[in-house]
Scaffold this motif. Structure first.
Motif, PDB file in Angstrom:
ATOM      1  N   PHE A   4      50.752  42.633  34.595  1.00  0.00           N
ATOM      2  CA  PHE A   4      49.929  41.890  33.630  1.00  0.00           C
ATOM      3  C   PHE A   4      49.218  42.526  32.584  1.00  0.00           C
ATOM      4  CE2 PHE A   4      49.992  38.472  37.146  1.00  0.00           C
ATOM      5  CZ  PHE A   4      50.709  37.677  36.165  1.00  0.00           C
ATOM      6  N   GLU A   5      48.669  43.865  33.262  1.00  0.00           N
ATOM      7  CA  GLU A   5      48.003  44.713  32.132  1.00  0.00           C
ATOM      8  C   GLU A   5      48.907  45.241  31.076  1.00  0.00           C
ATOM      9  OE1 GLU A   5      45.756  48.095  33.581  1.00  0.00           O
ATOM     10  OE2 GLU A   5      45.128  46.925  35.255  1.00  0.00           O
ATOM     11  N   LYS A   6      50.301  45.700  31.302  1.00  0.00           N
ATOM     12  CA  LYS A   6      51.285  46.095  30.437  1.00  0.00           C
ATOM     13  C   LYS A   6      51.626  44.785  29.612  1.00  0.00           C
ATOM     14  CE  LYS A   6      55.107  48.949  30.321  1.00  0.00           C
ATOM     15  NZ  LYS A   6      56.273  49.565  31.156  1.00  0.00           N
ATOM     16  N   LEU A   7      51.817  43.497  30.046  1.00  0.00           N
ATOM     17  CA  LEU A   7      51.938  42.567  29.096  1.00  0.00           C
ATOM     18  C   LEU A   7      50.870  42.128  28.117  1.00  0.00           C
ATOM     19  CD1 LEU A   7      53.838  40.077  28.756  1.00  0.00           C
ATOM     20  CD2 LEU A   7      52.710  38.823  30.519  1.00  0.00           C
ATOM     21  N   LEU A  11      49.660  33.803  39.851  1.00  0.00           N
ATOM     22  CA  LEU A  11      48.929  34.849  39.704  1.00  0.00           C
ATOM     23  C   LEU A  11      49.425  36.116  40.470  1.00  0.00           C
ATOM     24  CD1 LEU A  11      45.435  33.383  40.433  1.00  0.00           C
ATOM     25  CD2 LEU A  11      46.402  33.847  38.200  1.00  0.00           C
ATOM     26  N   ASP A  12      50.525  36.035  41.254  1.00  0.00           N
ATOM     27  CA  ASP A  12      51.311  36.867  42.006  1.00  0.00           C
ATOM     28  C   ASP A  12      52.310  37.772  40.852  1.00  0.00           C
ATOM     29  OD1 ASP A  12      53.387  35.302  41.838  1.00  0.00           O
ATOM     30  OD2 ASP A  12      53.648  35.431  44.259  1.00  0.00           O
ATOM     31  N   GLN A  20      45.080  31.017  30.265  1.00  0.00           N
ATOM     32  CA  GLN A  20      45.522  31.348  31.727  1.00  0.00           C
ATOM     33  C   GLN A  20      45.016  32.745  31.854  1.00  0.00           C
ATOM     34  OE1 GLN A  20      47.044  29.668  29.460  1.00  0.00           O
ATOM     35  NE2 GLN A  20      47.926  27.748  30.497  1.00  0.00           N
ATOM     36  N   TRP A  21      44.794  33.487  30.892  1.00  0.00           N
ATOM     37  CA  TRP A  21      44.427  34.926  31.104  1.00  0.00           C
ATOM     38  C   TRP A  21      43.085  34.709  31.832  1.00  0.00           C
ATOM     39  CZ3 TRP A  21      47.642  38.828  31.027  1.00  0.00           C
ATOM     40  CH2 TRP A  21      48.704  38.667  30.465  1.00  0.00           C
ATOM     41  N   ASN A  22      42.109  34.002  31.745  1.00  0.00           N
ATOM     42  CA  ASN A  22      40.842  34.018  32.287  1.00  0.00           C
ATOM     43  C   ASN A  22      41.061  33.864  33.801  1.00  0.00           C
ATOM     44  OD1 ASN A  22      39.579  33.816  29.803  1.00  0.00           O
ATOM     45  ND2 ASN A  22      39.642  31.359  29.988  1.00  0.00           N
ATOM     46  N   ALA A  23      42.085  33.772  34.504  1.00  0.00           N
ATOM     47  CA  ALA A  23      42.320  33.615  35.863  1.00  0.00           C
ATOM     48  C   ALA A  23      42.888  34.709  36.281  1.00  0.00           C
ATOM     49  CB  ALA A  23      43.202  32.402  36.229  1.00  0.00           C
ATOM     50  N   ILE A  24      43.496  35.676  35.303  1.00  0.00           N
ATOM     51  CA  ILE A  24      43.999  36.936  35.932  1.00  0.00           C
ATOM     52  C   ILE A  24      43.200  38.089  35.526  1.00  0.00           C
ATOM     53  CG2 ILE A  24      45.916  38.610  35.034  1.00  0.00           C
ATOM     54  CD1 ILE A  24      47.603  35.926  34.253  1.00  0.00           C
ATOM     55  N   PHE A  25      42.455  38.257  34.285  1.00  0.00           N
ATOM     56  CA  PHE A  25      41.628  39.265  33.955  1.00  0.00           C
ATOM     57  C   PHE A  25      40.255  38.369  33.538  1.00  0.00           C
ATOM     58  CE2 PHE A  25      45.569  41.426  32.437  1.00  0.00           C
ATOM     59  CZ  PHE A  25      45.759  42.266  33.547  1.00  0.00           C
TER      60      PHE A  25
END
Length: 165
Positions: free
Chosen positions: A96-99, A42-43, A116-121
């Protein structure tokens, strides 16, 4: 020969031998495996020697270079891929936003729909990025000058009698 040159040669040879659809199918499998692991960090920091990172992800150095080529525009400071070999140390921070935006841009549904995106956004944040991406594709038509409108040159005549002739 740099690892980046090996990667581009690998792509050309694979496409010549097996065809482009086969390449994209294979590359999607490799990319999905790598991103599934990378997105759990997540970092967003990925660091180490290319050969060690490739081994950690179960791919060859050349295939990992393909991943780096794909993600390079989505990191804080782009890597100089053309001058890297398998022993090169990388230290990159993923934006992450740009990715996510770039995954939408490349129509890589197999990547931007990873769980895995659920844990990021949150879903709302992903929708916001999708809306931003859609807006970047929208073409806004400029105001069209009507034939009876005043001419844009400022003469005071109607457009049809001036610059519209």
């Amino acid at each position: 020969m740099s690892l980046y040159n090996e990667w581009t040669n690998y792509v050309v040879d694979y496409v010549k031998t097996n065809g482009e659809p086969a390449f994209w199918k294979e590359y999607a499998r490799i990319e999905t495996a790598i991103y599934s692991k990378v997105l759990t960090n997540l970092d967003g920091v990925v660091k180490g020697k290319i050969k060690d990172l490739a081994a950690d992800h179960g791919v060859t150095d050349v295939q990992f270079m393909g991943f780096l080529d794909g993600i390079n525009e989505s990191i804080e400071k782009e890597l100089d891929l053309e001058n890297m070999n398998a022993d090169a140390d990388i230290d990159m921070k993923i934006n992450f936003e740009k990715l996510y935006f770039n995954m939408l841009e490349s129509k890589a549904e197999y990547l931007y729909s990873l769980p895995q995106w659920n844990a990021i956004f949150s879903e709302e944040k992903r929708k916001e990025i999708r809306d931003e991406w859609k807006a970047s594709k929208t073409i806004v038509k400029e105001h069209k000058i009507g034939r009876n409108d005043p001419c844009i040159c400022g003469s005071g005549k109607k457009y049809k009698k001036c610059c519209g002739k």
